[in-house]
Motif scaffolding. Sequence first.
Motif, short mmCIF file in Angstrom:
data_model
loop_
_atom_site.label_atom_id
_atom_site.label_comp_id
_atom_site.label_asym_id
_atom_site.label_seq_id
_atom_site.Cartn_x
_atom_site.Cartn_y
_atom_site.Cartn_z
N GLU A 152 -4.00 13.00 11.88
CA GLU A 152 -4.69 12.89 10.60
C GLU A 152 -5.77 11.82 10.62
N VAL A 153 -5.55 10.77 11.34
CA VAL A 153 -6.47 9.63 11.31
C VAL A 153 -6.76 9.19 12.73
N PRO A 154 -8.04 9.20 13.15
CA PRO A 154 -8.35 8.74 14.50
C PRO A 154 -8.02 7.26 14.64
N GLN A 155 -7.31 6.91 15.69
CA GLN A 155 -6.88 5.53 15.80
C GLN A 155 -6.35 5.25 17.18
N ASN A 156 -5.69 4.14 17.28
CA ASN A 156 -5.19 3.64 18.55
C ASN A 156 -3.82 4.22 18.91
N ARG B 26 0.84 -1.20 0.00
CA ARG B 26 0.00 0.00 0.00
C ARG B 26 0.88 1.25 0.00
N GLY B 27 0.26 2.37 -0.26
CA GLY B 27 0.97 3.65 -0.19
C GLY B 27 1.16 4.08 1.25
N LEU B 28 1.64 5.30 1.41
CA LEU B 28 1.93 5.83 2.74
C LEU B 28 0.72 6.57 3.29
N GLN B 29 0.36 6.25 4.51
CA GLN B 29 -0.74 6.92 5.18
C GLN B 29 -0.18 7.84 6.26
N LEU B 30 -0.45 9.14 6.16
CA LEU B 30 0.01 10.10 7.15
C LEU B 30 -0.78 9.91 8.44
N LEU B 31 -0.05 9.73 9.55
CA LEU B 31 -0.69 9.53 10.85
C LEU B 31 -0.69 10.82 11.67
N PHE B 32 0.49 11.42 11.84
CA PHE B 32 0.64 12.63 12.64
C PHE B 32 1.69 13.53 11.99
N TYR B 33 1.58 14.84 12.28
CA TYR B 33 2.64 15.74 11.92
C TYR B 33 2.79 16.79 13.00
#
Lengths: 117, 115
Positions: A59-63, A42-49
């Motif tokens: 960027e994405v609500p998660q664990n 898969r491509g790259l998913q931005l999580l935080f910056y």
Amino acid sequence: SQTIHQWPATLVQPVGSPLSLECTVEGTSNPNLYWYRQAAGRGLQLLFYSVGIGQISSEVPQNLSASRPQDRQFILSSKKLLLSDSGFYLCAWSGIKQGASSYNEQFFGPGTRLTVL
Amino acid sequence: QKEVEQDPGPLSVPEGAIVSLNCTYSNSAFQYFMWYRQYSRKGPELLMYTYSSGNKEDGRFTAQVDKSSKYISLFIRDSQPSDSATYLCAMSVLSLIQGAQKLVFGQGTRLTINP
């Protein structure tokens, strides 16, 4: 010259255990820092910056959560890992490179391969 | 529809061939375009970047941008086995001030150059 470090390189953790991944940048000041996750094929998913100490955007609500306790240090954490957290975690920076501003280009670390069992 | 589309391949070509890798995008606000190369189990490394339509050359690599068609390409001439890697396109809105810049990545194309 600028360098970016990540550790550990590989990690195998049981479901429900905590997580702490660390990223540090050398040779520049006040960089923008990023955490990405790359699932297999898969491509790259931005999580935080982060644009500065203590400033985190999600960027994405998660664990997962992120922190920036020092200018050139970025930490990715979890209190309880899920199976779906497995993946290749990449830290990146952008900012002043070799005397020139480079806010569009991002430079990646070597990555941490996380397997949650 | 994804903002950036890239054929994941795999693509396999003989050594010495010309390779063409492509991405399409839907967001006309994208102004800055990059190609990254990622070897297996490594972090991506920046190959080329451009923020204008037209061609940009760097050795055996040529990046091409057609903003009217929302289409970007990377050409590799005289391909070598060492070029075998996954190639990711990335793009963003052009930023002239300091601030975190969100890149949108394609899925990546896995390329193998056969000796």
